[in-house]
Scaffold this motif. Structure first.
Motif, mmCIF file in Angstrom:
data_model
loop_
_atom_site.group_PDB
_atom_site.id
_atom_site.type_symbol
_atom_site.label_atom_id
_atom_site.label_comp_id
_atom_site.label_asym_id
_atom_site.label_seq_id
_atom_site.Cartn_x
_atom_site.Cartn_y
_atom_site.Cartn_z
ATOM 1 N N LEU A 102 -24.136 -14.402 -64.532
ATOM 2 C CA LEU A 102 -23.680 -15.093 -63.307
ATOM 3 C C LEU A 102 -24.303 -14.337 -62.135
ATOM 4 C CD1 LEU A 102 -19.959 -16.018 -62.589
ATOM 5 C CD2 LEU A 102 -21.642 -15.536 -60.852
ATOM 6 N N GLU A 103 -25.271 -14.986 -61.476
ATOM 7 C CA GLU A 103 -26.053 -14.255 -60.469
ATOM 8 C C GLU A 103 -26.076 -14.965 -59.124
ATOM 9 O OE1 GLU A 103 -29.251 -11.993 -63.398
ATOM 10 O OE2 GLU A 103 -29.873 -13.848 -62.436
ATOM 11 N N ARG A 104 -26.315 -14.152 -58.098
ATOM 12 C CA ARG A 104 -26.603 -14.619 -56.732
ATOM 13 C C ARG A 104 -25.561 -15.590 -56.165
ATOM 14 N NH1 ARG A 104 -31.612 -12.931 -55.028
ATOM 15 N NH2 ARG A 104 -32.646 -11.709 -56.626
ATOM 16 N N PRO A 105 -24.264 -15.258 -56.278
ATOM 17 C CA PRO A 105 -23.232 -16.149 -55.733
ATOM 18 C C PRO A 105 -23.309 -16.229 -54.202
ATOM 19 C CG PRO A 105 -22.281 -14.024 -56.284
ATOM 20 C CD PRO A 105 -23.690 -14.007 -56.809
ATOM 21 N N GLY A 128 -29.871 -16.206 -73.176
ATOM 22 C CA GLY A 128 -30.942 -15.696 -72.309
ATOM 23 C C GLY A 128 -30.896 -16.387 -70.967
ATOM 24 N N TYR A 129 -32.070 -16.802 -70.503
ATOM 25 C CA TYR A 129 -32.141 -17.499 -69.213
ATOM 26 C C TYR A 129 -32.514 -18.972 -69.410
ATOM 27 C CZ TYR A 129 -31.336 -13.438 -66.258
ATOM 28 O OH TYR A 129 -30.746 -12.381 -65.611
ATOM 29 N N SER A 130 -32.142 -19.509 -70.583
ATOM 30 C CA SER A 130 -32.609 -20.863 -70.897
ATOM 31 C C SER A 130 -31.762 -21.987 -70.298
ATOM 32 C CB SER A 130 -32.671 -21.038 -72.416
ATOM 33 O OG SER A 130 -31.367 -20.916 -72.954
ATOM 34 N N ARG A 206 -32.250 -21.606 -61.070
ATOM 35 C CA ARG A 206 -31.991 -20.165 -61.282
ATOM 36 C C ARG A 206 -31.733 -19.495 -59.928
ATOM 37 N NH1 ARG A 206 -36.432 -19.800 -65.585
ATOM 38 N NH2 ARG A 206 -35.391 -20.313 -67.532
ATOM 39 N N ASP A 207 -32.538 -18.504 -59.520
ATOM 40 C CA ASP A 207 -32.250 -17.797 -58.258
ATOM 41 C C ASP A 207 -31.959 -18.805 -57.154
ATOM 42 O OD1 ASP A 207 -32.751 -15.411 -59.496
ATOM 43 O OD2 ASP A 207 -34.243 -14.737 -58.049
ATOM 44 N N MET A 208 -30.939 -18.525 -56.361
ATOM 45 C CA MET A 208 -30.521 -19.555 -55.408
ATOM 46 C C MET A 208 -29.887 -19.002 -54.140
ATOM 47 S SD MET A 208 -26.736 -20.624 -56.413
ATOM 48 C CE MET A 208 -26.348 -20.323 -54.718
ATOM 49 N N ASN A 255 -41.868 -18.593 -57.083
ATOM 50 C CA ASN A 255 -40.994 -17.908 -56.123
ATOM 51 C C ASN A 255 -39.588 -17.738 -56.670
ATOM 52 O OD1 ASN A 255 -42.353 -17.632 -53.276
ATOM 53 N ND2 ASN A 255 -43.010 -19.608 -54.103
ATOM 54 N N GLU A 256 -38.994 -16.589 -56.357
ATOM 55 C CA GLU A 256 -37.584 -16.310 -56.663
ATOM 56 C C GLU A 256 -36.909 -15.829 -55.394
ATOM 57 O OE1 GLU A 256 -37.477 -13.343 -59.807
ATOM 58 O OE2 GLU A 256 -36.753 -14.855 -61.190
ATOM 59 N N ALA A 257 -35.606 -15.548 -55.505
ATOM 60 C CA ALA A 257 -34.845 -14.871 -54.456
ATOM 61 C C ALA A 257 -34.965 -15.530 -53.077
ATOM 62 C CB ALA A 257 -35.290 -13.413 -54.378
ATOM 63 N N THR A 275 -41.065 -11.065 -61.123
ATOM 64 C CA THR A 275 -41.411 -9.951 -62.015
ATOM 65 C C THR A 275 -40.141 -9.314 -62.582
ATOM 66 O OG1 THR A 275 -41.636 -8.592 -60.008
ATOM 67 C CG2 THR A 275 -43.678 -9.382 -60.990
ATOM 68 N N GLY A 276 -39.187 -10.140 -62.966
ATOM 69 C CA GLY A 276 -37.953 -9.625 -63.579
ATOM 70 C C GLY A 276 -37.175 -8.763 -62.597
ATOM 71 N N TRP A 277 -36.786 -7.555 -63.050
ATOM 72 C CA TRP A 277 -36.030 -6.653 -62.157
ATOM 73 C C TRP A 277 -36.964 -5.784 -61.322
ATOM 74 C CZ3 TRP A 277 -31.283 -8.199 -61.831
ATOM 75 C CH2 TRP A 277 -30.603 -8.681 -62.946
ATOM 76 N N ALA A 278 -38.265 -5.859 -61.609
ATOM 77 C CA ALA A 278 -39.211 -5.005 -60.881
ATOM 78 C C ALA A 278 -39.559 -5.646 -59.536
ATOM 79 C CB ALA A 278 -40.469 -4.811 -61.711
ATOM 80 N N SER A 312 -37.493 -3.558 -53.252
ATOM 81 C CA SER A 312 -36.282 -4.393 -53.314
ATOM 82 C C SER A 312 -36.660 -5.863 -53.428
ATOM 83 C CB SER A 312 -35.417 -4.155 -52.079
ATOM 84 O OG SER A 312 -36.038 -4.690 -50.925
ATOM 85 N N GLN A 313 -35.629 -6.677 -53.588
ATOM 86 C CA GLN A 313 -35.809 -8.132 -53.699
ATOM 87 C C GLN A 313 -34.734 -8.793 -52.836
ATOM 88 O OE1 GLN A 313 -34.882 -9.866 -57.523
ATOM 89 N NE2 GLN A 313 -36.530 -11.371 -57.338
ATOM 90 N N GLY A 314 -35.118 -9.685 -51.985
ATOM 91 C CA GLY A 314 -34.192 -10.304 -51.030
ATOM 92 C C GLY A 314 -33.053 -11.045 -51.709
ATOM 93 N N ARG A 333 -32.066 -3.300 -54.446
ATOM 94 C CA ARG A 333 -33.005 -2.423 -55.160
ATOM 95 C C ARG A 333 -32.420 -2.265 -56.557
ATOM 96 N NH1 ARG A 333 -34.716 2.898 -52.077
ATOM 97 N NH2 ARG A 333 -36.173 1.484 -51.035
ATOM 98 N N TRP A 334 -32.903 -3.112 -57.477
ATOM 99 C CA TRP A 334 -32.308 -3.194 -58.817
ATOM 100 C C TRP A 334 -32.522 -1.914 -59.618
ATOM 101 C CZ3 TRP A 334 -29.240 -7.040 -58.471
ATOM 102 C CH2 TRP A 334 -29.606 -8.259 -57.905
ATOM 103 N N THR A 335 -31.533 -1.563 -60.425
ATOM 104 C CA THR A 335 -31.632 -0.403 -61.332
ATOM 105 C C THR A 335 -31.131 -0.862 -62.702
ATOM 106 O OG1 THR A 335 -29.456 0.226 -60.486
ATOM 107 C CG2 THR A 335 -31.341 1.414 -59.589
HETATM 108 C C1 DGJ Z 1 -35.025 -11.635 -60.893
HETATM 109 C C2 DGJ Z 1 -33.908 -12.383 -60.256
HETATM 110 O O1 DGJ Z 1 -34.152 -12.456 -58.903
HETATM 111 C C3 DGJ Z 1 -32.598 -11.679 -60.522
HETATM 112 O O2 DGJ Z 1 -31.556 -12.355 -59.894
HETATM 113 C C4 DGJ Z 1 -32.433 -11.645 -62.020
HETATM 114 O O3 DGJ Z 1 -32.339 -12.950 -62.511
HETATM 115 C C5 DGJ Z 1 -33.603 -10.942 -62.668
HETATM 116 N N1 DGJ Z 1 -34.836 -11.601 -62.300
HETATM 117 C C6 DGJ Z 1 -33.493 -10.923 -64.175
HETATM 118 O O4 DGJ Z 1 -34.655 -10.396 -64.729
#
Ligand code: DGJ
Length: 371
Positions: A102-105, A128-130, A206-208, A255-257, A275-278, A312-314, A333-335
């Motif tokens: 459950l992400e990005r509420p 997964g993320y399917s 997904r990201d929203m 694009n994400e985030a 790029t995932g969490w990177a 970081s990721q917005g 800044r994901w860890t």
């Molecule tokens: C990047 C997304 O922005 C995050 O919210 C998360 O879904 C990760 N990917 C998972 O790898």
């Protein structure tokens, strides 16, 4: 010093706003001394108070074992824990069962219904993320508890407004391409091959983020089409569903985030790559009309580590209430090895030649940068 000048200087110094210091990347203790646990979050301003909603993350797991947390503040620096706004549940038949993703509420307030509406990215337990769904929850009280309503893939049975007849009628499918990323595959992707594939079942989400415009209309902006293309979709008047009106933005741009704000009638959206969490370099998209056209500009970050958005990721862009053109870029800044320890990168949005610019600050004063 002349007596009158002394009095004026004294009055001026006593009128200076109390400092509100942000230290990006450091531990951010709440009222109980615990690092704020509200990742991938967003902020709602309601009744003179800021409410920060975000993902509760664990020591080892990024999955949702608790739910969406809420914190309140008057100065954007001291945050009081308001507990869990939306709980994930033990019921194994629920879409939001413990252990789901459950992400990005994000929470918005509906003036007409008086309800608080929460949207989030939902991935079903152990899939997964399917699933790539959006979840919707509602509450009468800003801090919750929120009631989970449903999750789905948006806009099933609707075509994007900006997809041509030719694109809608094309018979090319992803199955026609044994390999991704070829020139032909890119062209087919840009022409809506994945939109067509998901037409009946609904578009991947997904990201929203959510955005409420000045006229009260609300929009859901999300990474769709295997994260290849952003969609911007209109919500119903009660904000509880999608109307089916939507556009594709930056087709094939990966694009994400998404995080959006409006300044002087223009819409600015800052996104990341995938790029995932990177971390990776942010991107900027600008439009004079929310329905487009959207134009892409280069990374708004400048200086050291700009190519990684300062590691970081917005997640959200917060307008500071009571100040003109004052916007804060909020990022994570994901860890992933210790998700609970992810730090918050909040930076002021500066403007150069009418475009947003982000630069690093070791520490900054909200009341000083935004006078
Ligand atoms: C990047 C997304 O922005 C995050 O919210 C998360 O879904 C990760 N990917 C998972 O790898």
């Amino acid at each position: 010093m002349n007596y009158y000048i002394f009095i004026i200087a004294l009055l001026a110094s006593s009128c200076r706003a109390v400092p509100a210091i942000v230290v990006p990347g450091e531990i951010w203790p709440d009222d109980q001394g615990r690092h704020v646990n509200a990742h991938g979050g967003g902020i709602l301003y309601h009744d003179n108070t800021y409410y920060w909603f975000g993902e509760h993350k664990g020591e080892r797991s990024s999955s949702a074992w608790v739910g969406v947390t809420c914190y309140s503040s008057h100065d954007l620096v001291s945050w009081t824990s308001e507990g869990v706004a939306l709980f994930v549940v033990a019921d194994t038949t629920s879409d939001i069962r413990e252990g789901c993703v459950l992400e990005r509420p994000k929470v918005i307030y509906n003036q007409k219904t008086g309800k608080f509406v929460m949207y989030f990215h939902l991935e079903l337990f152990r899939r997964g993320y399917s699933a790539a769904r959006v979840g919707v929850a509602v509450s009468d009280r800003v801090t919750g508890p929120y009631t989970f309503l449903y999750s789905y893939r948006p806009c099933a049975g609707y075509w994007p407004v900006n997809m041509t007849e030719e694109q809608r009628n094309s018979t090319i499918t992803p199955g026609d391409f044994p390999e991704w990323w070829t020139d032909e595959w890119r062209k087919a992707t840009n022409d809506g091959m994945f939109t067509r594939r998901d037409f009946e079942g609904g578009q991947m989400s997904r990201d929203m983020t959510l955005y409420v415009d000045d006229d009260g209309k609300a929009y859901h902006i999300y990474s769709s089409e295997e994260n290849l293309t952003l969609h911007l979709a209109e919500l119903s008047d009660d904000y509880l569903s999608h109307t089916g009106k939507y556009i594709r933005i930056a087709p094939g741009g990966h694009n994400e985030a998404p995080a959006i704000f409006k300044k002087d009638g223009r819409y600015f959206m800052i996104t990341s790559g995938c790029t995932g969490w990177a971390p990776n370099a942010a991107r900027l998209h600008v439009a004079d009309n929310i329905w487009g056209p959207w134009t892409e500009y280069p990374n708004p970050c400048v200086g050291e580590e700009a190519n990684l958005t300062f590691r970081s990721q917005g997640t959200y862009i917060l307008p500071v209430v009571g100040k003109k053109n004052a916007f804060i870029f909020m990022a994570d800044r994901w860890t992933p090895r210790r998700p609970i320890d992810a730090r918050y990168i909040w930076l002021p949005i500066l403007f150069e030649n009418g475009l947003p610019v982000l630069k690093w600050y070791d520490r900054w004063d909200i009341n000083e940068v935004f006078r």
